[in-house]
Write an enzyme that holds these catalytic residues in place. Sequence first.
Site, PDB file in Angstrom:
ATOM      1  N   VAL A 198       0.920 -11.136  -1.312  1.00  0.00           N
ATOM      2  CA  VAL A 198       0.114 -12.250  -1.790  1.00  0.00           C
ATOM      3  C   VAL A 198      -1.367 -12.011  -1.516  1.00  0.00           C
ATOM      4  O   VAL A 198      -2.223 -12.405  -2.319  1.00  0.00           O
ATOM      5  CB  VAL A 198       0.563 -13.576  -1.136  1.00  0.00           C
ATOM      6  N   GLU A 199      -1.677 -11.350  -0.418  1.00  0.00           N
ATOM      7  CA  GLU A 199      -3.072 -11.196  -0.005  1.00  0.00           C
ATOM      8  C   GLU A 199      -3.741  -9.997  -0.695  1.00  0.00           C
ATOM      9  O   GLU A 199      -4.235 -10.121  -1.796  1.00  0.00           O
ATOM     10  CB  GLU A 199      -3.148 -11.124   1.516  1.00  0.00           C
ATOM     11  N   MET A 200      -3.724  -8.832  -0.083  1.00  0.00           N
ATOM     12  CA  MET A 200      -4.426  -7.695  -0.685  1.00  0.00           C
ATOM     13  C   MET A 200      -3.493  -6.822  -1.530  1.00  0.00           C
ATOM     14  O   MET A 200      -3.941  -6.008  -2.334  1.00  0.00           O
ATOM     15  CB  MET A 200      -5.134  -6.901   0.405  1.00  0.00           C
TER      16      MET A 200
END
Length: 328
Positions: free
Chosen positions: A140-142
Amino acid sequence: MLKQILTPFLMTALLFSLVFCGPSEETKEIQGKAKQIIGALPEKMPGSENDSEKLISLGKKLYFEKKLSMNESQSCNSCHNIEGKSAGVDNLPTSPGAFGKNGDRNSPTVLNAGFHFVQFWDGRAADLKAQAKGPILNPVEMAMPSEKEVLKRINEDAEYPKLFAEAFPNDKAPVTYDNLAGAIAAFERTLVTPSRFDDFVKGDFKAMSKAEQEGFKSFLAAGCTSCHSGNLLGGNSYRKVGLVNEYKTEDLGRFNVTKKPEDKFVFKVPSLRNITLTGPYFHDGKIATIEEAVQKMAYHQLGINLSEEETKKIVLFLGTLADKNRAN
């Protein structure tokens, strides 16, 4: 005529008393409690004594590096903004990742994070180095697919191989995922934020106004230090959110890490350092203002209802915990 003579005399006497007279006994008592119960923030984070300038420089470059995200849209600084007067957060309830999807929790500040006893809201990372490894590979993040892909990008860069070699001179193969995280952690260890409160603790009695000192007294009287203790005023223990009065949340907190029933709805107690700059608040980012956060914490954790006046006093004190270079 007498009034004209006395007025300058009285003004001179008042000025003399303000300049040359020491702090009141009450101020000395408050400062003593601040020093004993909270204490000043240390000048350096644990482990920083081993960080070289080249390691820190590499870590700073990596902290702002968008190549560490799949579509090269995100860096560590995207969610933990430290530029200008930003306080190590993005000031959003939850943060959007590389492809626009938001995470489940509010991004905590990176400022002073190396003083915390664990990292993340649920404590799943032991230290800054372990924490730095997580977001890069988080889908979800990087959203990078693997450590291998991360290192491929680093090795293909014109500058990084040399910078890694200089930062890790004793390593035959310095470009590793572990070293990448270690460099970011080294830079983050430089993010120490001294405040006016620290000046007050160290003996500058003018660093906090009378109203702010009264706010500290209200902070103590309300029982806030039962969770927010030590020189971070938090960051050193876990607590159940809604300890006295239920706080509705679907996030099970530390239970997701330990699977122990007693860890349901348990989170790391956040530090109150820079708290007036890092809203919105709580693990879910649902509390918009610092005033509301103070009132809700008092109710849910301590079982008390603070008046508006008491809340304002405490918020005044919390403002003294802000980084002197970032506070308005």
